[in-house]
Design an enzyme around this catalytic site. Sequence first.
Site, PDB file in Angstrom:
ATOM      1  N   ARG A  80       0.852  -1.189   0.000  1.00  0.00           N
ATOM      2  CA  ARG A  80       0.000   0.000   0.000  1.00  0.00           C
ATOM      3  C   ARG A  80       0.887   1.239   0.000  1.00  0.00           C
ATOM      4  O   ARG A  80       1.662   1.451   0.938  1.00  0.00           O
ATOM      5  CB  ARG A  80      -0.908  -0.007   1.235  1.00  0.00           C
ATOM      6  CG  ARG A  80      -1.740   1.245   1.332  1.00  0.00           C
ATOM      7  CD  ARG A  80      -2.656   1.296   2.548  1.00  0.00           C
ATOM      8  NE  ARG A  80      -3.227   2.634   2.573  1.00  0.00           N
ATOM      9  CZ  ARG A  80      -3.318   3.416   3.641  1.00  0.00           C
ATOM     10  NH1 ARG A  80      -2.922   2.990   4.834  1.00  0.00           N
ATOM     11  NH2 ARG A  80      -3.806   4.625   3.537  1.00  0.00           N
ATOM     12  N   HIS A 124      -3.249  10.914   0.658  1.00  0.00           N
ATOM     13  CA  HIS A 124      -2.698  10.712   1.996  1.00  0.00           C
ATOM     14  C   HIS A 124      -2.158  12.066   2.468  1.00  0.00           C
ATOM     15  O   HIS A 124      -0.969  12.221   2.737  1.00  0.00           O
ATOM     16  CB  HIS A 124      -1.635   9.614   1.975  1.00  0.00           C
ATOM     17  CG  HIS A 124      -1.380   8.959   3.309  1.00  0.00           C
ATOM     18  ND1 HIS A 124      -1.459   7.590   3.508  1.00  0.00           N
ATOM     19  CD2 HIS A 124      -1.050   9.481   4.498  1.00  0.00           C
ATOM     20  CE1 HIS A 124      -1.164   7.308   4.783  1.00  0.00           C
ATOM     21  NE2 HIS A 124      -0.906   8.443   5.404  1.00  0.00           N
ATOM     22  N   GLU A 169      -7.518   8.258   6.270  1.00  0.00           N
ATOM     23  CA  GLU A 169      -7.846   8.871   7.558  1.00  0.00           C
ATOM     24  C   GLU A 169      -8.391  10.290   7.433  1.00  0.00           C
ATOM     25  O   GLU A 169      -7.778  11.250   7.948  1.00  0.00           O
ATOM     26  CB  GLU A 169      -6.616   8.854   8.476  1.00  0.00           C
ATOM     27  CG  GLU A 169      -6.135   7.460   8.783  1.00  0.00           C
ATOM     28  CD  GLU A 169      -5.034   7.410   9.839  1.00  0.00           C
ATOM     29  OE1 GLU A 169      -4.511   8.465  10.233  1.00  0.00           O
ATOM     30  OE2 GLU A 169      -4.703   6.286  10.287  1.00  0.00           O
ATOM     31  N   ASN A 290      -7.496   1.518   9.935  1.00  0.00           N
ATOM     32  CA  ASN A 290      -6.192   1.835  10.526  1.00  0.00           C
ATOM     33  C   ASN A 290      -6.386   1.889  12.040  1.00  0.00           C
ATOM     34  O   ASN A 290      -7.226   2.653  12.525  1.00  0.00           O
ATOM     35  CB  ASN A 290      -5.691   3.205  10.056  1.00  0.00           C
ATOM     36  CG  ASN A 290      -5.384   3.255   8.565  1.00  0.00           C
ATOM     37  OD1 ASN A 290      -5.534   2.278   7.843  1.00  0.00           O
ATOM     38  ND2 ASN A 290      -4.953   4.416   8.101  1.00  0.00           N
ATOM     39  N   TYR A 292      -4.322   2.024  15.879  1.00  0.00           N
ATOM     40  CA  TYR A 292      -3.107   2.123  16.691  1.00  0.00           C
ATOM     41  C   TYR A 292      -3.379   1.907  18.173  1.00  0.00           C
ATOM     42  O   TYR A 292      -2.632   1.200  18.836  1.00  0.00           O
ATOM     43  CB  TYR A 292      -2.408   3.474  16.446  1.00  0.00           C
ATOM     44  CG  TYR A 292      -1.799   3.510  15.060  1.00  0.00           C
ATOM     45  CD1 TYR A 292      -0.547   2.959  14.823  1.00  0.00           C
ATOM     46  CD2 TYR A 292      -2.508   4.014  13.978  1.00  0.00           C
ATOM     47  CE1 TYR A 292      -0.006   2.929  13.549  1.00  0.00           C
ATOM     48  CE2 TYR A 292      -1.975   3.989  12.694  1.00  0.00           C
ATOM     49  CZ  TYR A 292      -0.722   3.436  12.486  1.00  0.00           C
ATOM     50  OH  TYR A 292      -0.196   3.389  11.231  1.00  0.00           O
ATOM     51  N   GLU A 352      -3.538  -0.244   8.177  1.00  0.00           N
ATOM     52  CA  GLU A 352      -2.360   0.203   8.949  1.00  0.00           C
ATOM     53  C   GLU A 352      -2.419  -0.390  10.343  1.00  0.00           C
ATOM     54  O   GLU A 352      -3.459  -0.318  11.003  1.00  0.00           O
ATOM     55  CB  GLU A 352      -2.326   1.737   9.111  1.00  0.00           C
ATOM     56  CG  GLU A 352      -1.922   2.479   7.868  1.00  0.00           C
ATOM     57  CD  GLU A 352      -1.817   3.987   8.079  1.00  0.00           C
ATOM     58  OE1 GLU A 352      -1.543   4.430   9.216  1.00  0.00           O
ATOM     59  OE2 GLU A 352      -2.009   4.717   7.091  1.00  0.00           O
TER      60      GLU A 352
END
Length: 443
Positions: A80, A124, A169, A290, A292, A352
């Site tokens: 990606r 992005h 995002e 994504n 985290y 991600e």
Amino acid sequence: MTTAPMPEFPAGFRWGASTSAYQIEGATTADGRGPSIWDTFAHTPGRIADGSTGDEACDHYHRYAEDVALLAGLEVSAYRFSIAWPRIQPTGAGPANPAGLDFYERLVDDLLGHGVDPVATLFHWDLPQALEDAGGWLDRDTAHRFAEYADLVAARLGDRVKLWITLNEPFIHMSLGHGMGMHAPGRMLLFDAFPVAHHQLLGHGLAVAALRARGSGPVAIANNYSPVRLAGDSDADRAAGAAYDALHNRLFTDPLLGRGYPELPGLDTAAVRDGDLDVIAAPLDVLGVNYYNPTGVRAAEEGSPLPFEMVPLAGYPRTAFDWPVVPDGLRDLLLQLHDRYGDALPPIQVTESGCAYDDEPDTDGRVHDPERIAYLDGHIRAVRAAMAEGVEVTGYFVWSLLDNWEWAEGFTKRFGLVHVDYATQRRTPKSSYAWFRDRVIRR
Ligand code: FCB
């Protein structure tokens, strides 16, 4: 970290690694590329932790063949990357710059030649500066410009890219870039940043239509999600948790999946016009996730401009970014998406997942990163656990292939499976690179 073997994943599960253009490419004036909002922001004194810029970054623009060889050596089935809009349209409008398209065509063909599926993100965060000067994502016209750009890229690469990701995002771009001023373009509008959400989503919907019209392959969007962990159990804490959840996890996904915008105190939807929600709800082939960390939330103090307060989550190991390591949060998130959206939820790919640590070569030149191995091990098992409970997940991408230029943190945060010495541009695979190949992909 458990020593048990990694559980089986279905045949055809997509293992990949992710990057983005401004974070790795460098060569910001090469071959007709125009300036982006990140060039402007990074060159503004005081904005970036170490005063660095993405002018050189990992010099991937010139070293892409070496990086494709690293992907091939990793044996991932997909890569990606993102396409820099200002390479394709230096001012964000008008005909394509052929040299910009040529670069991504060389990259895509090299990936295909090594058996790696190209997964291309169209935006992005590196908006052409000329569009920002005309109002950026606060201006509805930017959504139309984005669809034109998508069409130009699809005309050249639509037959070879295996998965398109329209936006990366949009929540972070709205909140950090336009709400709090920590990312480019550096606006501090708090809730008045909402048009940036709506125009990004409209641009997404129009770009989906442009990609479909070119007969391109499957289409996705990559959203950032953070499940809420309440730091109190009063009604006010619960209301604050619901407000944070609506803002971070539902503001983009509800309308994408046909539900319209969620109720959110302070949200002014004046930018929404008749028909927009239908454009935004165009069917998706994949939802990119994504993840985290979760977010700790409690009720805000009296007089706060926000309807919640974020609090650090105690009791977890922490990365070099000071983010808590909570693999269960990924399982919870995947189950929550499944429960919340039911049949409206497309298959998920984790686009991600990763962590920053202060990795440096030992005296023997090797880079050992056991914390990253433990992080990835826990998060990959969390994905498998959610799948066992009925969530359809078809891919997992590590952020990131390379150590790279981490936005406002500059070069101070290393997320790569591959270490980069920025003075020499020397790439050194870390121990997590071999671990990911041997223990996850090959088994
Ligand atoms: C995500 C971004 C990505 C990278 C990681 C650490 O929010 O999409 O570019 O910065 O965080």
